[in-house]
Scaffold this motif. Structure first.
Motif, PDB file in Angstrom:
ATOM      1  N   VAL A 298       0.850  -1.191   0.000  1.00  0.00           N
ATOM      2  CA  VAL A 298       0.000   0.000   0.000  1.00  0.00           C
ATOM      3  C   VAL A 298       0.887   1.244   0.000  1.00  0.00           C
ATOM      4  O   VAL A 298       1.755   1.392   0.855  1.00  0.00           O
ATOM      5  N   ILE A 303      -1.852   3.687  -5.126  1.00  0.00           N
ATOM      6  CA  ILE A 303      -3.274   4.055  -5.129  1.00  0.00           C
ATOM      7  C   ILE A 303      -3.573   4.977  -6.305  1.00  0.00           C
ATOM      8  O   ILE A 303      -4.574   4.803  -7.012  1.00  0.00           O
ATOM      9  N   LEU A 344      -9.723  -1.966  -3.307  1.00  0.00           N
ATOM     10  CA  LEU A 344     -10.585  -2.426  -2.213  1.00  0.00           C
ATOM     11  C   LEU A 344      -9.841  -3.434  -1.326  1.00  0.00           C
ATOM     12  O   LEU A 344     -10.077  -3.500  -0.113  1.00  0.00           O
ATOM     13  N   MET A 346      -6.745  -3.216  -0.561  1.00  0.00           N
ATOM     14  CA  MET A 346      -5.906  -2.424   0.340  1.00  0.00           C
ATOM     15  C   MET A 346      -6.665  -2.058   1.612  1.00  0.00           C
ATOM     16  O   MET A 346      -6.085  -1.997   2.710  1.00  0.00           O
ATOM     17  N   LEU A 347      -7.953  -1.813   1.471  1.00  0.00           N
ATOM     18  CA  LEU A 347      -8.774  -1.544   2.656  1.00  0.00           C
ATOM     19  C   LEU A 347      -8.963  -2.814   3.480  1.00  0.00           C
ATOM     20  O   LEU A 347      -8.899  -2.786   4.711  1.00  0.00           O
ATOM     21  N   PHE A 348      -9.176  -3.929   2.806  1.00  0.00           N
ATOM     22  CA  PHE A 348      -9.424  -5.194   3.489  1.00  0.00           C
ATOM     23  C   PHE A 348      -8.238  -5.601   4.365  1.00  0.00           C
ATOM     24  O   PHE A 348      -8.420  -6.052   5.506  1.00  0.00           O
ATOM     25  N   GLN A 350      -6.192  -3.841   5.871  1.00  0.00           N
ATOM     26  CA  GLN A 350      -6.061  -3.026   7.075  1.00  0.00           C
ATOM     27  C   GLN A 350      -6.811  -3.682   8.227  1.00  0.00           C
ATOM     28  O   GLN A 350      -6.457  -3.502   9.404  1.00  0.00           O
ATOM     29  N   VAL A 351      -7.846  -4.435   7.898  1.00  0.00           N
ATOM     30  CA  VAL A 351      -8.646  -5.123   8.918  1.00  0.00           C
ATOM     31  C   VAL A 351      -8.127  -6.540   9.142  1.00  0.00           C
ATOM     32  O   VAL A 351      -7.953  -6.987  10.287  1.00  0.00           O
TER      33      VAL A 351
END
Length: 413
Positions: A298, A303, A344, A346-348, A350-351
């Motif tokens: 990331v 991005i 998307l 990249m967001l996942f 993070q969790v």
């Protein structure tokens, strides 16, 4: 009761058309390779999918020159002939040999010069054309004559086999036949479509080899990706359906008169201008998709490139279609879906960290493609085959294309 052909006649037609469709696809691949060599002194591979080494001026001028040439071809061709949609060809509308050969060669040539459009329509149209010629031959040689329903099946299967011969993807070719063109699955249709696509794949591999079309290093998909699938697949279905609508609108607005001498060069110039600083835009979308697959961390720059690739590939492809160009939208859809999938993803992570970003590219591509093409099985098997994935990918791919299509169908109800 449906009239049925002599089983020997259909078996012979299947085998012969598998060879012919594969050979035809191989010739179109050679045309593409030769065009890229002439315009860029470049040989396309899965590791180097676009002409990165070409100068910015070369990347600016090549699509413009290509667009100027194909605008002349398509203008004069359409004075006497309008390209026949594959669905109508399956139902018996004639694909004239001379005009079709000119048409499919122009499509592949434009992609080779860097034009932003898919090249998969050309081998499918060529395959359907050769199948119609075989049917005419069978009518003159009584024992090779096919019944009406078997004629439909042969043309649909040959179109799918043409695809299989280019991308070395037999199941995908068969699914294209069954899901999109023939729209019916029974034992005979499965036998004919799979057999023909397999033969075409073996013939096409003589030229293309057996390498994966996209390079995906991490092929073991975790069960944890199901959480990503449940959230993201409906989003992809929604966005893919909207892009399908944009494609339909661009096709309806496609320029066919003398204005094509302005609109196609403008589309080529736009592609070239973007290619000056973002060479991945050129061609059928392979460069953008591989760029997304290659992202492994990331960062702000990643991005930015992914977001730009998504919008640029989508808009420039629409400009090509509305400007008068012809070609496929399948690989551009893969390009768009892969970039959005990584964003998307990249967001996942993070969790739930730990999953390779390249796998989000593959999943996003399949889910977006399922909606734009309205073919979930074809989308699932295409990414599975062209990336040489292992069996662990089938669960997230299968669930994801189903959810994507569910949303797409709901939107179109």
């Amino acid at each position: 009761m449906e009239e049925s052909s002599d089983s020997r006649a259909l078996a012979i037609a299947t085998a012969v058309m598998g060879v012919i469709a594969g050979a035809s696809s191989s010739l179109l691949s050679i045309v593409l390779d030769a065009t890229e060599k002439i315009f860029f002194n470049f040989t396309e591979t899965n590791a180097i999918p676009v002409a990165f080494s070409a100068t910015p001026l070369n990347r600016l001028l090549a699509p413009l020159i290509g667009a100027l040439i194909v605008s002349v071809v398509w203008y004069f061709m359409q004075l006497h002939y309008r390209p026949v949609k594959l669905g109508k060809a399956v139902d018996g509308e004639k694909l004239p040999m001379g005009a079709t050969i000119m048409h499919v060669t122009a499509q592949v040539f434009y992609v080779g010069t860097g034009g932003s459009i898919g090249r998969e329509l050309a081998p499918r149209e060529a395959g359907a054309m050769w199948a119609q010629s075989w049917i005419e031959l069978g009518d003159r040689i009584g024992w090779l004559k096919l019944a009406p329903e078997d004629r439909r099946l042969l043309v649909a299967a040959a179109a799918g086999a043409g695809f299989a011969g280019v991308y070395i993807a037999p199941i995908t070719g068969a699914m294209f036949c069954l899901e999109i063109l023939y729209k019916r699955i029974d034992k005979k249709a499965a036998i004919v479509s799979l057999s023909m696509a397999a033969i075409a794949t073996m013939v096409g591999a003589v030229v293309k080899g057996w390498q994966p079309y996209y390079l995906v290093a991490s092929k073991q998909f975790s069960i944890r990706l199901i959480l990503f699938v449940i959230v993201v697949a409906p989003i992809m279905g929604y966005l893919g359906t909207w892009y399908k609508r944009f494609i339909s609108r661009a096709s309806a607005l496609r320029i066919k008169d003398r204005r094509i001498f302005i609109t196609m060069p403008l589309a080529g110039a736009l592609t070239g201008a973007v290619a000056c600083f973002f060479p991945e835009i050129m061609g059928n979308g392979r460069g953008v998709a591989q760029m997304a697959i290659n992202v492994n961390s990331v960062s702000a720059s990643a991005i930015g490139l992914l977001a730009f690739g998504f919008f640029a590939k989508g808009l420039v492809t629409l400009a090509t279609i509305s400007g008068g160009g012809y070609g496929g939208t399948l690989t551009p859809s893969i390009a768009m879906g892969s970039t959005l999938g990584v964003l998307l993803g990249m967001l996942f992570i993070q969790v739930l960290p730990g999953e390779p970003l390249m796998q989000f590219a593959v999943l996003g591509a399949a889910f977006f493609l399922a909606a734009t093409q309205q073919a979930p099985l074809m989308a699932m098997f295409m990414l599975f085959e062209v990336c040489h994935l292992n069996f662990s990918a089938l669960l997230p791919l299968g669930l994801g294309v189903a959810l994507s299509m569910a949303v797409s169908k709901w939107m179109q109800a």
